[in-house]
Design a protein around this motif. Structure first.
Motif, PDB file in Angstrom:
ATOM      1  N   ASN A   5       0.830  -1.203   0.000  1.00 12.02           N
ATOM      2  CA  ASN A   5       0.000   0.000   0.000  1.00 12.02           C
ATOM      3  C   ASN A   5       0.865   1.254   0.000  1.00 12.02           C
ATOM      4  N   SER A   8       2.424   1.693  -3.424  1.00  8.51           N
ATOM      5  CA  SER A   8       1.411   2.175  -4.353  1.00  8.51           C
ATOM      6  C   SER A   8       1.141   3.664  -4.129  1.00  8.51           C
ATOM      7  N   THR A   9       1.026   4.067  -2.879  1.00  5.74           N
ATOM      8  CA  THR A   9       0.786   5.472  -2.547  1.00  5.74           C
ATOM      9  C   THR A   9       1.947   6.337  -3.006  1.00  5.74           C
ATOM     10  N   ASP A  10       3.170   5.882  -2.772  1.00 10.32           N
ATOM     11  CA  ASP A  10       4.349   6.634  -3.215  1.00 10.32           C
ATOM     12  C   ASP A  10       4.358   6.792  -4.728  1.00 10.32           C
ATOM     13  N   GLU A  12       1.750   6.691  -6.764  1.00  9.09           N
ATOM     14  CA  GLU A  12       0.673   7.604  -7.146  1.00  9.09           C
ATOM     15  C   GLU A  12       1.072   9.053  -6.905  1.00  9.09           C
ATOM     16  N   MET A  13       1.744   9.321  -5.784  1.00  4.76           N
ATOM     17  CA  MET A  13       2.186  10.689  -5.493  1.00  4.76           C
ATOM     18  C   MET A  13       3.224  11.156  -6.509  1.00  4.76           C
ATOM     19  N   ILE A  74      -6.842  14.441  -6.368  1.00  2.71           N
ATOM     20  CA  ILE A  74      -6.145  13.156  -6.339  1.00  2.71           C
ATOM     21  C   ILE A  74      -5.122  13.140  -5.208  1.00  2.71           C
ATOM     22  N   LYS A  75      -4.336  14.217  -5.090  1.00  5.43           N
ATOM     23  CA  LYS A  75      -3.329  14.276  -4.028  1.00  5.43           C
ATOM     24  C   LYS A  75      -3.983  14.263  -2.647  1.00  5.43           C
ATOM     25  N   ILE A  78      -4.953  10.710  -1.940  1.00  6.73           N
ATOM     26  CA  ILE A  78      -3.803   9.863  -1.628  1.00  6.73           C
ATOM     27  C   ILE A  78      -3.339  10.103  -0.198  1.00  6.73           C
ATOM     28  N   THR A  79      -3.260  11.380   0.178  1.00  9.82           N
ATOM     29  CA  THR A  79      -2.730  11.717   1.504  1.00  9.82           C
ATOM     30  C   THR A  79      -3.786  11.713   2.586  1.00  9.82           C
TER      31      THR A  79
END
Length: 107
Positions: A5, A8-10, A12-13, A74-75, A78-79
């Motif tokens: 996870n 994936s988050t990294d 996406e960022m 989107i950001k 994500i955060t």
């Protein structure tokens, strides 16, 4: 410990940041929203040419604004940042509860 996870988050960022970089580069071009692609047809020949006009391309400008808004959303997703939402939106997102205004009785 790096989880799937987190990876994936990294990723996406990083993608969102790259897209913001592209948008930033486009906006730094002073003629960006005055540039049009003009299609010309001369008999059997046809071609496209880029030209700069004095009138702003409002559709391109609006598309850039929408892209920026989408990237910001989107950001935030994500955060998990809800700081720029109104309090009602923030409460709904955090708790899943929508608080409705009090109903006034008719006299």
């Amino acid at each position: 410990m790096v989880t799937e996870n987190t990876t994936s988050t990294d990723r996406e960022m990083k993608i969102a940041d790259k897209l913001l970089g592209v948008l930033d580069k486009a906006i730094k071009d002073k003629e960006q929203f005055y540039r049009y692609i003009v299609k010309e047809k001369n008999g059997s020949d046809s071609g496209e040419e880029e030209r700069i006009f004095g009138k702003m391309d409002m559709q391109a400008f609006n598309n850039a604004i929408k892209a920026l808004d989408s990237l910001a959303e989107i950001k935030r997703g994500i955060t998990g940042d809800t700081s720029c939402m109104e309090s009602g939106e923030r409460e709904e997102k955090e708790t899943g509860v929508v608080i409705l205004p009090e109903v006034e009785e008719e006299k």
